[in-house]
Write a protein that holds these residues in place. Structure first.
Motif, short mmCIF file in Angstrom:
data_model
loop_
_atom_site.label_atom_id
_atom_site.label_comp_id
_atom_site.label_asym_id
_atom_site.label_seq_id
_atom_site.Cartn_x
_atom_site.Cartn_y
_atom_site.Cartn_z
N GLU A 74 -16.36 36.91 -25.84
CA GLU A 74 -16.08 38.34 -26.02
C GLU A 74 -16.99 38.98 -27.06
OE1 GLU A 74 -14.81 41.04 -25.17
OE2 GLU A 74 -13.66 40.37 -23.42
N GLN A 75 -17.22 40.27 -26.86
CA GLN A 75 -17.80 41.07 -27.94
C GLN A 75 -16.72 41.88 -28.61
OE1 GLN A 75 -21.53 42.99 -27.94
NE2 GLN A 75 -22.13 42.13 -25.96
N ASN A 76 -15.62 42.05 -27.88
CA ASN A 76 -14.47 42.77 -28.38
C ASN A 76 -13.69 41.83 -29.31
OD1 ASN A 76 -12.12 44.21 -28.73
ND2 ASN A 76 -12.03 44.87 -26.58
N ALA A 81 -23.06 38.68 -31.06
CA ALA A 81 -23.67 39.95 -30.68
C ALA A 81 -24.45 39.79 -29.38
CB ALA A 81 -24.60 40.43 -31.80
N ASN A 82 -25.02 40.89 -28.91
CA ASN A 82 -25.86 40.84 -27.71
C ASN A 82 -26.98 39.82 -27.89
OD1 ASN A 82 -24.70 42.78 -26.06
ND2 ASN A 82 -25.73 44.44 -27.14
N GLY A 83 -27.15 38.98 -26.87
CA GLY A 83 -28.27 38.04 -26.91
C GLY A 83 -28.03 36.82 -27.79
N ALA A 84 -26.82 36.64 -28.28
CA ALA A 84 -26.54 35.51 -29.16
C ALA A 84 -26.60 34.18 -28.41
CB ALA A 84 -25.18 35.67 -29.82
N GLY A 85 -26.27 34.23 -27.14
CA GLY A 85 -26.29 32.98 -26.35
C GLY A 85 -24.93 32.64 -25.76
N LYS A 86 -24.01 33.61 -25.73
CA LYS A 86 -22.66 33.34 -25.23
C LYS A 86 -22.66 33.05 -23.73
CE LYS A 86 -21.22 37.45 -26.44
NZ LYS A 86 -22.52 38.03 -26.85
N THR A 87 -23.33 33.92 -22.98
CA THR A 87 -23.38 33.71 -21.52
C THR A 87 -24.11 32.41 -21.21
OG1 THR A 87 -23.29 36.06 -21.08
CG2 THR A 87 -24.26 34.69 -19.36
N ARG A 124 -32.89 25.69 -22.80
CA ARG A 124 -34.15 26.42 -22.88
C ARG A 124 -34.36 27.24 -21.61
NH1 ARG A 124 -35.97 21.35 -24.96
NH2 ARG A 124 -36.21 21.51 -27.21
N TYR A 125 -34.91 28.44 -21.78
CA TYR A 125 -35.43 29.20 -20.64
C TYR A 125 -36.94 29.14 -20.77
CZ TYR A 125 -30.79 31.38 -20.10
OH TYR A 125 -29.47 31.62 -19.90
N GLY A 126 -37.58 28.24 -20.08
CA GLY A 126 -39.01 28.07 -20.25
C GLY A 126 -39.33 27.73 -21.69
N ALA A 127 -40.15 28.58 -22.31
CA ALA A 127 -40.56 28.30 -23.68
C ALA A 127 -39.53 28.79 -24.70
CB ALA A 127 -41.91 28.96 -23.97
N ILE A 128 -38.59 29.63 -24.24
CA ILE A 128 -37.60 30.19 -25.16
C ILE A 128 -36.42 29.24 -25.29
CG2 ILE A 128 -36.04 32.13 -25.58
CD1 ILE A 128 -37.84 33.68 -23.50
N THR A 129 -36.04 28.93 -26.51
CA THR A 129 -34.84 28.13 -26.71
C THR A 129 -33.67 29.08 -26.94
OG1 THR A 129 -36.16 26.36 -27.64
CG2 THR A 129 -33.79 26.29 -28.06
N ALA A 130 -32.70 29.05 -26.04
CA ALA A 130 -31.57 29.97 -26.14
C ALA A 130 -30.42 29.35 -26.94
CB ALA A 130 -31.09 30.37 -24.75
N LEU A 131 -30.23 28.05 -26.82
CA LEU A 131 -29.19 27.37 -27.62
C LEU A 131 -29.84 26.22 -28.39
CD1 LEU A 131 -26.28 27.07 -24.98
CD2 LEU A 131 -26.67 28.89 -26.65
N PRO A 176 -17.65 35.00 -14.08
CA PRO A 176 -18.97 35.30 -14.64
C PRO A 176 -19.08 36.69 -15.24
CG PRO A 176 -19.05 35.36 -12.25
CD PRO A 176 -17.66 34.94 -12.61
N GLU A 177 -20.08 36.82 -16.09
CA GLU A 177 -20.39 38.12 -16.67
C GLU A 177 -20.68 39.11 -15.55
OE1 GLU A 177 -22.91 39.09 -20.53
OE2 GLU A 177 -24.23 38.50 -18.90
N GLY A 178 -20.12 40.30 -15.64
CA GLY A 178 -20.37 41.31 -14.61
C GLY A 178 -19.55 41.09 -13.34
N1 LIG Z 1 -32.93 33.96 -17.46
C1 LIG Z 1 -33.40 34.06 -18.72
N2 LIG Z 1 -34.68 33.87 -19.00
C2 LIG Z 1 -35.17 33.97 -20.24
N3 LIG Z 1 -34.41 34.24 -21.31
C3 LIG Z 1 -33.11 34.44 -21.11
C4 LIG Z 1 -32.52 34.36 -19.81
N4 LIG Z 1 -31.20 34.62 -19.92
C5 LIG Z 1 -30.98 34.83 -21.23
N5 LIG Z 1 -32.11 34.72 -21.95
C6 LIG Z 1 -32.23 34.88 -23.41
O1 LIG Z 1 -31.36 33.96 -24.01
C7 LIG Z 1 -30.71 34.55 -25.11
C8 LIG Z 1 -29.20 34.45 -24.96
O2 LIG Z 1 -28.80 35.27 -23.87
P1 LIG Z 1 -27.29 35.34 -23.39
O3 LIG Z 1 -27.28 36.12 -22.13
O4 LIG Z 1 -26.73 34.01 -23.39
O5 LIG Z 1 -26.64 36.21 -24.54
P2 LIG Z 1 -25.18 36.79 -24.65
O6 LIG Z 1 -24.65 36.34 -25.95
O7 LIG Z 1 -24.38 36.49 -23.48
O8 LIG Z 1 -25.46 38.35 -24.73
P3 LIG Z 1 -24.64 39.59 -24.14
O9 LIG Z 1 -23.57 39.88 -25.13
O10 LIG Z 1 -25.65 40.69 -24.09
O11 LIG Z 1 -24.11 39.20 -22.81
C9 LIG Z 1 -31.22 35.98 -25.20
O12 LIG Z 1 -32.23 36.02 -26.17
C10 LIG Z 1 -31.77 36.23 -23.85
O13 LIG Z 1 -32.83 37.14 -23.90
#
Ligand SMILES: Nc1ncnc2c1ncn2[C@@H]1O[C@H](COP(=O)(O)OP(=O)(O)OP(=O)(O)O)[C@@H](O)[C@H]1O
Ligand SMILES: [Mg+2]
Lengths: 317, 237
Positions: B189-191, B35-41, B10-17, B82-84
């Motif tokens: 990967e996204q590729n 895809a972007n924002g899926a939760g890979k990172t 979780r990131y605060g109130a947001i559940t990422a995984l 790491p990413e970037g």
């Molecule tokens: N530090 C953070 N605080 C709040 N929410 C976050 C944080 N980091 C990521 N998120 C949210 O968690 C979700 C997953 O993000 P994550 O970076 O893991 O995606 P990703 O699959 O790596 O995307 P990308 O392909 O763009 O790198 C997204 O909805 C993102 O907005």
């Protein structure tokens, strides 16, 4: 008008070497304190506004240890030499311990909670107030002289200007400590971890660097230099609970002047400030000397907002 | 080698995984697509202790590492690219490589030479500051830096991001070589096309959940994958 300048330049020529030595000595003290600001800024991106009290604590640390050792004797020769070193080490130790405590009590809890920068600022100012008022209450509110551990006298003259033993002590001790710190940061494993955390803390942790420990060590190193500087300052001007305020503010100025986050910038800023202050007595009334530092700060920042060497975070060497 | 069970981040109130489970076997290349924002990172950050899970369990070589701190993973045998890239900008290429070996005791000069033989361009740039490298050079340095710790599991976060196709080709070939030398690889990967050609197996992630998994070969021909990640319409293929 003409006579005004010629007379002042005549004084200046006569006093040039005395002002130079005094300026460098003060500058080294500013530099030692400025390093504490700049290193903590490097790893935490915040100004440790309680650093002035680390300076003060070093003054008291040296004072009390020397009082206990000297008693009624009048040291000379070898024992003077040893006592100077004991005083510096005591100041450094007390400064380092207080810095470590400050990090634990005033900063780490905020870091754990991801607090905003403003919270750190308030926490630091609170700690600073607490510490200097505590010192005032415990140790008295008047200036205390450090026991006379050596007989201050002119050791030699440069072009007629006498150089006092006190100035020589500050010059040698300051230079040694600054060089040692520079080498620690540039070449040791600890130094590498400090630079890595300053450049990218998260990535440093992926490499195995313990961020908490590195930040604590950074406070300790800066605290040791600040405490030693407090002792050296107290040796010349006495020790009092408010002694940290002005020198530390000037050292902060020096750090910004050199480029905050930049170790060598802090040294250059400190020396520059010491020299400018020293030479400004030839041009302005001595009562204005504290103003000079801040006028310079404003002027430099107007031209170069990142300071003289620029913000080269983590590139300590 | 690596088992993740019902991990929640979780990131605060947001559940990422939302309780993800997957595993990586010794010697595999496993890819995580999404895809972007899926939760890979987020998944990789959890695996190297940068973000502790609030639920579930992570086992590495049988050891529970769920709450292990980030700075301890390198010594355990997991390195994270790491990413970037996150090259130390004001350290030279060589200093960056030395940082990679931070937890190793004893000499690592041979390892630096080895990295220069895998990535000859880094040898030419050895005295340059990290900030002055091109994107491709930074990516190579990031991988080399991670290898300096001699990991048994290498985590890679979008190594192809923003790079020219030829450089991506080189980097993917090197990832294959790394595995051939015995390092297990978990590749985000996204590729998708390129990742699946290299990998043994893949997981597909959407909105913080793993939605399906299969061998890389099957995924490459899976219509859902082709539609979403390979930019082909289902009808058209
Ligand atoms: N530090 C953070 N605080 C709040 N929410 C976050 C944080 N980091 C990521 N998120 C949210 O968690 C979700 C997953 O993000 P994550 O970076 O893991 O995606 P990703 O699959 O790596 O995307 P990308 O392909 O763009 O790198 C997204 O909805 C993102 O907005
Ligand atoms: Mg990502």
């Amino acid at each position: 008008m003409i006579s005004f300048f010629t007379s002042h330049f005549a004084t200046l020529r006569l006093e040039f070497w005395a002002l130079l030595v005094g300026g460098v000595a003060n500058g080294l003290i500013y530099a030692m304190v400025a390093i504490g600001y700049t290193m903590v800024y490097g790893v935490l991106r915040l100004i440790n506004f309680a650093h002035s009290e680390i300076f003060m604590s070093g003054g008291f640390g040296g004072l009390f240890v020397l009082r206990a050792l000297v008693g009624n004797s009048t040291p000379s020769g070898m024992s003077s030499f040893v006592l100077v070193i004991v005083g510096i080490v005591s100041g450094a130790l007390v400064g380092a311990i207080l810095a470590a405590l400050l990090e634990r009590v005033a900063y780490r809890p905020l870091r754990r909670r991801n607090a905003p920068k403003l919270a750190y600022l308030i926490s630091a100012i609170g700690a600073s107030y607490f510490l200097f008022n505590m010192a005032g209450k415990e140790f008295g509110r008047y200036n205390l002289a450090v026991p006379q551990i050596f007989n201050d006298h002119p050791v030699f003259t440069i072009y007629g200007a006498p150089v006092q033993l006190y100035a020589i002590i500050v010059l040698i001790a300051g230079l040694i400590m600054l060089v040692v710190l520079d080498r620690i940061v540039a070449t040791t494993r600890l130094g590498r971890s400090i630079r890595a955390v300053a450049q990218d803390a998260e990535t440093a942790s992926l490499m195995g660097v313990n961020i908490d420990r590195t930040i604590a060590t950074t406070f300790i190193l800066g605290g040791a230099l600040g405490g030693a500087a407090g002792f050296l300052f107290g040796l010349g001007s006495g020790v009092v609970f408010t002694m940290g305020f002005t020198p530390a503010l000037k050292a902060f100025t020096a750090a910004v002047l050199g480029g905050i986050g930049n170790l060598r910038g802090a040294v250059i800023g400190g020396l520059l400030l010491g020299l400018v202050e020293s030479f400004s007595v030839a041009f302005v009334n001595g009562a204005y000397i504290d103003v000079v530092a801040f006028v310079i700060l404003v002027l430099v920042l107007l031209v170069r907002p990142t300071g003289i060497l620029g913000e080269r975070l983590g590139r300590a060497a | 080698m690596l088992q993740v069970k019902d991990a929640v981040v979780r990131y605060g109130a947001i559940t990422a995984l939302h309780g993800i489970s997957f595993e990586v076997q010794q010697g595999e290349i496993v890819t995580l697509l999404g895809a972007n924002g899926a939760g890979k990172t987020t998944t990789l950050r959890m695996l190297s202790g940068l973000h502790a899970p609030s639920g579930g369990q992570i086992l590495f070589e049988g050891q529970d590492v769920t709450l292990t701190k980030a700075h301890q993973f390198s010594a355990l045998g997991i390195s994270h690219v790491p990413e970037g890239r996150r090259i130390f900008p004001q350290m030279t290429v060589e200093e960056n490589l030395e940082m990679g070996a931070f937890v190793r005791s004893g000499g690592f000069g041979d390892d630096i030479e080895k990295m220069y033989s895998i990535f000859p361009i880094l040898k030419d740039r050895r005295k340059q500051m990290g900030a002055n490298l091109s994107g491709g050079e930074q990516q190579m340095l990031a991988i080399a830096r991670a290898l300096m710790a001699r990991p048994r599991l290498l985590l890679l976060d979008e190594p192809s991001m923003g790079l020219a196709p030829m450089i991506v080709e080189t980097i993917f070939k090197i990832i294959g070589d790394i595995r051939a030398e015995g390092t297990t690889v978990f590749l985000v990967e996204q590729n998708a096309a390129q990742a699946l050609r290299l990998a043994d197996r893949g997981y597909v992630m959407e909105n913080g959940r793993i939605v399906f998994t299969d061998t890389a070969k099957n995924l490459l021909h899976d219509e859902r994958v082709r539609a979403v990640y390979l930019g082909e319409s289902v009808e058209g293929s």
